[in-house]
Write a protein that holds these residues in place. Structure first.
Motif, PDB file in Angstrom:
ATOM      1  N   ALA A   1      -7.568  10.593  -0.454  1.00  0.00           N
ATOM      2  CA  ALA A   1      -8.429  10.630  -1.644  1.00  0.00           C
ATOM      3  C   ALA A   1      -8.230  11.994  -2.039  1.00  0.00           C
ATOM      4  O   ALA A   1      -8.170  12.228  -3.241  1.00  0.00           O
ATOM      5  CB  ALA A   1      -9.805  10.390  -1.239  1.00  0.00           C
TER       6      ALA A   1
ATOM      7  N   ASP B   1     -13.181   3.446 -10.436  1.00  0.00           N
ATOM      8  CA  ASP B   1     -12.705   4.868  -9.855  1.00  0.00           C
ATOM      9  C   ASP B   1     -11.334   4.696  -9.300  1.00  0.00           C
ATOM     10  O   ASP B   1     -10.764   3.842  -8.894  1.00  0.00           O
ATOM     11  CB  ASP B   1     -13.714   5.116  -8.582  1.00  0.00           C
TER      12      ASP B   1
ATOM     13  N   ASN C   1      -1.946   9.065   1.810  1.00  0.00           N
ATOM     14  CA  ASN C   1      -2.570   9.418   3.102  1.00  0.00           C
ATOM     15  C   ASN C   1      -1.802  10.248   4.047  1.00  0.00           C
ATOM     16  O   ASN C   1      -2.229  10.989   4.971  1.00  0.00           O
ATOM     17  CB  ASN C   1      -2.757   8.205   3.805  1.00  0.00           C
TER      18      ASN C   1
ATOM     19  N   ASP D   1      -3.576   2.433 -13.105  1.00  0.00           N
ATOM     20  CA  ASP D   1      -3.722   1.154 -12.749  1.00  0.00           C
ATOM     21  C   ASP D   1      -3.664   0.095 -13.756  1.00  0.00           C
ATOM     22  O   ASP D   1      -4.332   0.178 -14.910  1.00  0.00           O
ATOM     23  CB  ASP D   1      -5.193   1.023 -11.956  1.00  0.00           C
TER      24      ASP D   1
ATOM     25  N   ALA E   1      -0.985   4.266  -1.490  1.00  0.00           N
ATOM     26  CA  ALA E   1      -1.984   4.850  -0.729  1.00  0.00           C
ATOM     27  C   ALA E   1      -1.432   5.485   0.495  1.00  0.00           C
ATOM     28  O   ALA E   1      -1.745   6.609   0.767  1.00  0.00           O
ATOM     29  CB  ALA E   1      -3.005   3.797  -0.356  1.00  0.00           C
ATOM     30  N   ASP E   2      -0.526   4.850   0.883  1.00  0.00           N
ATOM     31  CA  ASP E   2       0.236   5.511   2.150  1.00  0.00           C
ATOM     32  C   ASP E   2       0.816   6.889   1.807  1.00  0.00           C
ATOM     33  O   ASP E   2       0.683   7.859   2.688  1.00  0.00           O
ATOM     34  CB  ASP E   2       1.440   4.623   2.678  1.00  0.00           C
TER      35      ASP E   2
ATOM     36  N   THR F   1       0.918  -1.274  -0.034  1.00  0.00           N
ATOM     37  CA  THR F   1       0.052   0.057   0.116  1.00  0.00           C
ATOM     38  C   THR F   1       0.674   1.280   0.119  1.00  0.00           C
ATOM     39  O   THR F   1       0.502   2.422   0.507  1.00  0.00           O
ATOM     40  CB  THR F   1      -0.762   0.104   1.246  1.00  0.00           C
TER      41      THR F   1
ATOM     42  N   ILE G   1      -8.068   4.314  -5.005  1.00  0.00           N
ATOM     43  CA  ILE G   1      -7.547   3.279  -4.931  1.00  0.00           C
ATOM     44  C   ILE G   1      -7.653   2.724  -3.369  1.00  0.00           C
ATOM     45  O   ILE G   1      -7.950   3.635  -2.701  1.00  0.00           O
ATOM     46  CB  ILE G   1      -6.357   2.902  -5.297  1.00  0.00           C
ATOM     47  N   ASP G   2      -7.755   1.330  -3.219  1.00  0.00           N
ATOM     48  CA  ASP G   2      -7.844   0.821  -2.136  1.00  0.00           C
ATOM     49  C   ASP G   2      -6.896   1.425  -1.018  1.00  0.00           C
ATOM     50  O   ASP G   2      -5.670   1.550  -1.308  1.00  0.00           O
ATOM     51  CB  ASP G   2      -7.607  -0.765  -1.812  1.00  0.00           C
ATOM     52  N   GLY G   3      -7.276   1.674   0.137  1.00  0.00           N
ATOM     53  CA  GLY G   3      -6.273   2.038   1.369  1.00  0.00           C
ATOM     54  C   GLY G   3      -6.232   3.413   1.371  1.00  0.00           C
ATOM     55  O   GLY G   3      -5.477   3.846   2.391  1.00  0.00           O
ATOM     56  N   LEU G   4      -6.866   4.024   0.527  1.00  0.00           N
ATOM     57  CA  LEU G   4      -6.836   5.744   0.665  1.00  0.00           C
ATOM     58  C   LEU G   4      -7.765   6.319   1.778  1.00  0.00           C
ATOM     59  O   LEU G   4      -8.968   5.676   2.059  1.00  0.00           O
ATOM     60  CB  LEU G   4      -7.523   6.421  -0.541  1.00  0.00           C
ATOM     61  N   THR G   5      -7.320   6.937   2.763  1.00  0.00           N
ATOM     62  CA  THR G   5      -7.986   7.614   3.740  1.00  0.00           C
ATOM     63  C   THR G   5      -8.811   8.655   2.998  1.00  0.00           C
ATOM     64  O   THR G   5      -8.600   9.094   1.729  1.00  0.00           O
ATOM     65  CB  THR G   5      -7.226   8.087   5.065  1.00  0.00           C
TER      66      THR G   5
END
Ligand code: ACM
Ligand code: ZN
Length: 483
Positions: free
Chosen positions: A383, A372, A341, A350, A337-338, A334, A375-379
């Protein structure tokens, strides 16, 4: 209220149609009105008894209003419905990428791709100019890049073997021509010099910059190659800076892509100079060495006023400078996403949804449209830091313009809607019905896939995917595939 679907892509933010029509000549532009209260790329298009006006706070907004008006004209001709259409993009970074290293595309072909993208309100052309199979940017003062780096002896992508030499290189004037062509369409060019991996063409020109100073051939096949830039050689950065001087001389936009994807660390592990560099900088490992190298390049570019963009592998060391924009294409964990975040800008490309070099069976239009980019893991904070999408066409298996158009269109149009329109407006059936009406606008511009190919049935999906990977010789990737 007029109950008519507007065949506009990307779907506008808000439309009101009170009923009634205005007769307006086909060639007449909208009257421009300055309205500083509108968002920078937004516009308010009005058709009323008084005429057609486009209010905007920037020239870009007026350009997008004009694209929308073009689509209205295709639908309604000279009898435009009265309307108030308020529009603005969801994301500021709306990119398409063309790989001109694996196969070369002429300036006129690129212009056709740019024209098509502009119709759908893309605003970034990410130009992938360097890779193992060819160096495509003829930079001032560095003629050896073209002379030695731009022609490979043969091509062998998957089962396709071509024994003839293959090459191409854009002159500085041609690259400038593309920059100004894009700018007239409110598109910024983001050139990519991919480093420290995918540099066989560069190392063929400057073998002294490879670990162990070994000779390196331009590659005729696709893949990931072990020879990468030596990060421990004190000559490496000065050469890179000189090359980036050349890029900055030609590309005067805000961003430069510095690559960073698929960097095998074998050579660095075995190279005394790279190991000495790791020790002298107090780094933990080769991933940190990559982060350090990317930071040196980004630091140099920052001094020149540029923002650097790098693929997600550059995050692995955990030491990438905060102002480098990372671009997620494929990763197991992640990190991307990290990164978002924790307050850093992120572009989403993607692999399973935005890579247009794969068959429709693997990446059908519906799958592209519905994805959309959050992606997974976003706060919620993460986002907010997603600045947009970049949809690439890699060209190992795209040998000509005909194929490029077919692979990209209409899938690029689905991405265009996803990156402009609100998430709440996602409706595939509605999109498809608009698309059928809109796509003939591409007829004289770029080839595109016919409707029956957009969403193959499950049997076709499996067979297209299996045969693509069998032909391209990439079984490993097929094993890693996910829905
Ligand atoms: C990539 O597809 N190697 C960025
Ligand atoms: Zn080295």
């Amino acid at each position: 209220m007029l109950n008519t679907t507007l065949n506009i892509i990307p779907k506008p933010f808000h439309v009101r149609m009170p009923g009634g029509f205005l007769t307006y000549p086909l060639q007449a532009p909208a009257v421009k009105k300055h309205d500083p209260s509108l968002p920078r790329e937004g516009y308010l298009l009005s058709v009323s008894g008084d005429g057609v006006t486009a209010a905007c706070s920037s020239d870009a907004g007026y350009f997008y209003a004009s694209q929308t008006l073009r689509q209205l004209r295709r639908q309604f001709g000279t009898a435009l419905p009265f309307l108030t259409l308020l529009d603005k993009p969801r994301f500021p970074y709306r990119a398409f990428m063309i790989d001109c290293a694996r196969h070369f595309f002429s300036v006129s072909e690129l212009k056709r791709m740019i024209d098509a993208a502009a119709m759908f309100k893309f605003n970034i052309f990410h130009w992938h100019l360097t890779n193992d199979q060819g160096w495509r940017a003829d930079l001032p003062g560095l003629p050896e890049l073209r002379e030695k780096g731009s022609v490979r002896t043969h091509s062998n992508f998957g089962r396709v073997y071509d024994p003839t030499s293959y090459g191409g290189c854009y002159s500085a004037d041609e690259m400038r021509e593309i920059v100004s062509y894009c700018r007239e369409r409110f598109i910024e060019v983001v050139p990519e010099f991919d480093l420290p991996g995918h540099v066989s063409a560069l190392l063929h020109v400057y073998p002294e910059l490879a670990c162990g100073q070994r000779p390196v051939e331009l590659k005729a096949t696709g893949g990931i190659f072990k020879d990468i830039l030596c990060a421990g050689n004190s000559d490496t950065l000065p050469v890179l800076f000189k090359i980036f001087d050349g890029f900055c001389d030609i590309f005067d936009g805000p961003y430069i892509h510095i690559g960073g994807d698929e960097v095998p660390k074998n050579r660095w592990r075995d190279c005394p100079d790279c190991q000495a560099k790791i020790a002298s900088l107090g780094l933990k490992n080769e991933e940190e060495l990559q982060g350090w190298l990317m930071n040196q390049v980004a630091g140099y570019l920052r001094e020149k006023g540029k923002i650097s963009v790098a693929w997600n592998e550059s995050l692995r060391g955990g030491n990438l400078d905060g102002d480098i924009i990372s671009q997620m294409w494929m990763e197991k964990g992640t990190l991307s996403a990290d990164r978002a975040n924790t307050g850093h800008a992120l572009i989403v490309s993607d692999f399973y949804h935005h890579y247009m070099d794969y068959p429709y069976g693997m990446t059908p239009l519906k799958k592209v449209y519905l994805f959309d980019p959050l992606i997974d893991g976003l706060t919620p904070v993460g986002a907010e830091n997603v600045i947009g999408i970049d949809t690439p066409i890699w060209t190992e298996h795209v040998r000509d313009f005909e194929r490029m158009g077919y692979q990209c269109y209409p899938r690029f149009i689905a991405v265009a809607e996803r990156v402009w329109s609100t998430e709440g407006s996602r409706d595939y059936k509605d999109f498809r019905s608009r698309l059928k009406k809109v796509i003939p606008a591409l007829d004289s511009l770029v080839p595109y896939a016919s409707e029956r190919e957009w969403d193959p049935n499950p049997v076709q999906r499996v067979s297209q995917t299996v045969s693509f990977f069998a032909r391209s010789g990439n079984a490993e990737m097929m094993r890693n595939m996910k829905e």
